[in-house]
Enzyme design. Sequence first.
Site, PDB file in Angstrom:
ATOM      1  N   GLU A   1     -52.940  63.086  89.413  1.00  0.00           N
ATOM      2  CA  GLU A   1     -54.007  62.656  90.451  1.00  0.00           C
ATOM      3  C   GLU A   1     -55.020  63.709  90.595  1.00  0.00           C
ATOM      4  OE1 GLU A   1     -54.519  59.921  92.038  1.00  0.00           O
ATOM      5  OE2 GLU A   1     -52.466  59.438  91.541  1.00  0.00           O
ATOM      6  N   GLY A   2     -55.428  64.399  89.223  1.00  0.00           N
ATOM      7  CA  GLY A   2     -56.281  65.390  89.102  1.00  0.00           C
ATOM      8  C   GLY A   2     -55.660  66.632  89.019  1.00  0.00           C
TER       9      GLY A   2
END
Length: 587
Positions: free
Chosen positions: A440-441
Amino acid sequence: MPQYTAPLTDMQFLLHDWLKLEEHYANIGLQDFDKELVNEILSQGAKFAEQAIAPLNREGDEQSCKLDNGKVTTPDGFASAYHEYIANGWNAMLGDPEYDGQDLPHSMAVPVQEMLCSANVSWRLISMLTESAVLAVTKHGSQALKDTYLRKLISGEWTGTMCLTEPQAGTDLSLLSTKAEPQEDGSYHITGNKIFISGGDQDWTDNILHLVLARLPDAPAGVKGISLFLVPKILVTESGELGAENSLSVGSLEKKMGIKACPTCVMNFDQATGFLVGAPHQGLACMFTMMNDARFQVGLQGLGIAESAFQGALAYARERLQSRAPQGVQNPDGKADPIIAHPDVRKMLLTQKSLTEGCRALSFLYAAQMDIEKNATDQKAKQDAANVLAFLTPISKGFMTDVGQEVSQLGVQVYGGHGFIREWGMEQLIRDSRITQLYEGTNGIQAADLVGRKLSRDNGDMLAATHSLFANLVNAISDASSQKLAHSILNDWHQLSLQLKQQSAVNVAGAAYDYMNYSAYSLLGMLWLSMADSATLSTNPSVQSGKKATCDFYIKRILPRKELYKVNLLEDANDIVEVTDNVFDYQ
């Protein structure tokens, strides 16, 4: 494996004594939700986490997932636990009532979500992404898409995935190449390959709804040319029944360091039928609805794992007898004292406790802001909450997952050599938590987002709203000395934030990770002073003494970490960017 017990006492203190949840609900028109209902939901959530999925955690790690003839099999017991989960309505907690959702406040759901992450993060991943998919379809899907898919997605009868990453396109989604070809019936043919797809296939449900980013033939270059599509594993007939299999498949399962019980798939789409979600070329904006929810929930994974590591370390430290404590004999009936009496071990346990409970307070405060954004009738209150959430999302994801890794490392250290051995379960927590800092980054991306979008590119509204929220917390502290200290932390953080906004883009980028950590330690300092102040009114003596002692430890031993990051915040980044590549080589 450490036995997980949901921290209900701390959760109830935070919700009722600190956040004053009934007042909070009354202010946003949710008077039907009361303390009794909150406690019942917490109790039942704890029961499911402790009894249904925590016992599956270690065995799931040992068994892992299997791919055979294109079908994924998850570890023993995972599917039946999921069926119990959806039968009891847990997946529908936040869903739209029009599609049989329960529409509970986030401040009720987030504690349960934390419990699930503590108990079994591999198992939790699929239901977590399904909840994020529900948000995307609810906010951006057409009425036809909602009517066809949303009810079963909310119930959990069908699950959802997020299909963004490609081999050549990770953080930089402008590089993605998956294609979407329009069809005469209004559908699209999706062709391309996606990697790192959690729950891309499983043996829990009859259907899986993939949310896929792809490019239309007339798409402009870059991220402005990305569209979002819903691509079901099994096509749905006009009558709502399952029809033919779609043209997609699992290419392989990734062999991973951790979360081995969650299938991480390479997904191949070969002219698979998909349906547009939102407007053409607006896919990234639509996907951010899902991504921001997932980023916060990944932060909860870090928090949940930290809680499990702390519980395991605490139990072991109380049982393990080694040497005599330097302050004197603590166990006169034994040959040695429990290691919890030794200052170094006690310091590690207090570090675990102060970071874990501080992050829990941050997550509950975040949940209350989600309640306001969703339910408040005052438009300014809604916008302020939205600005706070935008600012705190990268901090919650980045810092809370770093905490998950640190607290897990300390857990292994408390166990000593036993922590290195698989059967004790502590090393699994390190392996499982490591991915939370990446997906998610990455946390570096979270820091860049914080300084590049949330701090520097808006009109100051996000920073201002966050400052106002914490100023209100600080002003409510009754003890004069604690309030003075909290004001000092708040003002120092705010002034440095304003100064950083004035720096060049290169200098800001160079200070990004330092700023994220500086902010997090500062915000947790204010949260701890606020919590300790509220605890003085608690009727539970252990809460009173525990919060005060842990707050004192945090302020004295952990808060000074922010100074390490502070010294780098306003430094010129030339010493970083002007280093030539040959410095890294000795050839």
